[in-house]
Design a protein around this motif. Structure first.
Motif, PDB file in Angstrom:
ATOM      1  N   GLY A 162      80.483  25.513 -61.627  1.00  0.00           N
ATOM      2  CA  GLY A 162      79.962  24.692 -60.533  1.00  0.00           C
ATOM      3  C   GLY A 162      79.845  25.472 -59.238  1.00  0.00           C
ATOM      4  N   ALA A 163      80.876  26.276 -58.952  1.00  0.00           N
ATOM      5  CA  ALA A 163      80.845  27.070 -57.723  1.00  0.00           C
ATOM      6  C   ALA A 163      79.733  28.120 -57.785  1.00  0.00           C
ATOM      7  N   ALA A 164      79.496  28.637 -58.980  1.00  0.00           N
ATOM      8  CA  ALA A 164      78.415  29.610 -59.140  1.00  0.00           C
ATOM      9  C   ALA A 164      77.058  28.949 -58.891  1.00  0.00           C
ATOM     10  N   ALA A 165      76.902  27.723 -59.400  1.00  0.00           N
ATOM     11  CA  ALA A 165      75.641  26.998 -59.208  1.00  0.00           C
ATOM     12  C   ALA A 165      75.397  26.749 -57.721  1.00  0.00           C
ATOM     13  N   ARG A 166      76.454  26.337 -57.026  1.00  0.00           N
ATOM     14  CA  ARG A 166      76.316  26.104 -55.591  1.00  0.00           C
ATOM     15  C   ARG A 166      75.906  27.392 -54.869  1.00  0.00           C
ATOM     16  N   ALA A 167      76.571  28.485 -55.227  1.00  0.00           N
ATOM     17  CA  ALA A 167      76.261  29.773 -54.593  1.00  0.00           C
ATOM     18  C   ALA A 167      74.816  30.186 -54.879  1.00  0.00           C
ATOM     19  N   MET A 168      74.373  29.943 -56.120  1.00  0.00           N
ATOM     20  CA  MET A 168      72.985  30.277 -56.477  1.00  0.00           C
ATOM     21  C   MET A 168      72.005  29.519 -55.590  1.00  0.00           C
TER      22      MET A 168
END
Lengths: 252, 252
Positions: free
Chosen positions: A20-26
């Motif tokens: 989830g944090a990766a998706a937000r960062a993307m």
């Protein structure tokens, strides 16, 4: 999803929070093509949704693959990420140095991908073997293991950063014209003289020069010059009133 | 902690996980001075420890403060972080453009600090008013809110990345530490209050914020702060003497 946007491929990610944090960062940096290879806890994953702060809802659906080979099928050029620059016969670049190619490759209609291994172990040698190039991030050698989502962030950031970036020089009000500053300093000098600030006449030019220098550095706007006048008036003005009350001297 | 390493200051952080992730990101890039202003869940915080992957154990103890002013006391130059470049009369720089100064400031023996607001709201205007410069990260305008720990990571990354790339920021005398400025502003506010500068009580916070902003831009040295005190004394002091002469009120 848009053509020629890089894909982020997470191989066997363990923690939904990291996905989830990766998706937000993307999405912070305009990337929307997220692919997972055999996520440990399956998909969908509520923890991932929660940590994405809405990003997963705004992005096209995450694609799930059984194998990294499958996830890379439509990619032309693949970057592998690893903290360790293993003894592999591949180019190894610092991410920032590689970043200058990212956008050029997209412009040349190359689909690029960034592959990230699982949290604990990183990409396997088999995974790295599928990549064209290894990118690394320079880190503190005593504590080099970067969180998975943080690694994704750095890649997305560097990707976004190389797209003809605009420079913000601030929304600053126009500077006061010099004559307004001059009036201010002349008045300040008069009032300081009245307040016996200059202990000796021969010190006065140097002291005033220093005072001008320190305030000129602030590059006041016209509004701020007015504020400064107001400050001077307030500091001396109380005096005027009180002296009047006691029947004493009236200024000017 | 090492002298002249930047401090990371988190104001009122809500989630222990973010504090821990921020600590990990800091240590990844060699930063160890973490300061918290009134963390929501107190300190220590087990979730922070868990998310730090050992970083909190390797770093000097986190320092806890009641106020941002307290946390900044020994800092000479303070960068505020915000997604919104509000209408404030301060320099606004993209983090990468600002980064070239970070290391140079440390070499000039300036203690620098990076201030981050709480997760949901970001830094308040009062918090931003205590900063010399605003740094921003260019993001996707449709999804610009970066996770707190991710923001810390980008600052730490850019800081680490510029070490060794030297720039000349001028041969300026050392800036006054933040506590000296704070004393100055507190005194000025008192004297302005006495001089009825604030026409209405509800205008006072905004007016003082603007005054702080305009003078902070000047980046006074300690000597210049003394000069400013002398200016205030001269402007109000004459009053004291004259009033004494007329047998009237004595100030304070």
């Amino acid at each position: 999803m848009s053509a020629f946007l890089p894909a982020i491929i997470l191989v066997n990610p363990q923690m939904g929070e990291n996905i989830g944090a990766a998706a937000r960062a993307m999405l912070n940096f305009g990337l929307t093509d997220l692919r997972l290879v055999t996520p440990r806890d399956g998909w969908p994953n509520q923890r991932a949704v929660d940590m994405s702060s809405g990003a997963l809802d705004m992005m096209p659906p995450v694609q799930i693959f059984e194998t990294l080979v499958g996830a890379l099928a439509d990619r032309h050029y693949v970057y592998g990420t690893t903290a360790r620059t293993r003894d592999m016969n591949k180019p190894v670049s610092e991410i920032r140095d590689a970043a200058v190619q990212f956008f050029a490759r997209a412009r040349n209609k190359q689909n690029i991908g960034f592959v990230f291994g699982p949290e604990r172990t990183g990409l396997s040698n088999e995974g790295l073997a599928l990549c064209h190039e290894i990118i690394t991030v320079p880190t503190n050698p005593d504590f080099s293991s970067i969180n998975l989502a943080q690694s994704v962030l750095l890649v997305a950031y560097e990707w976004f950063r190389v797209q003809g970036h605009e420079v913000n020089i601030g929304n600053k009000e126009a500077f006061a014209p010099h004559e307004k500053l001059e009036e201010l300093f002349v008045r300040l000098e008069e009032e300081l003289e009245r307040g016996r600030f200059f202990r000796a006449d021969d010190l006065r030019p140097t002291m005033m020069r220093n005072i001008r220098t320190m305030f000129m550095r602030a590059q006041f706007s016209e509004q701020e010059v007015s504020t400064f006048h107001g400050i001077i008036s307030a500091l001396i003005g109380n005096k005027t009133r009180k002296i009047k009350q006691t029947g004493g001297l009236v200024r000017r």
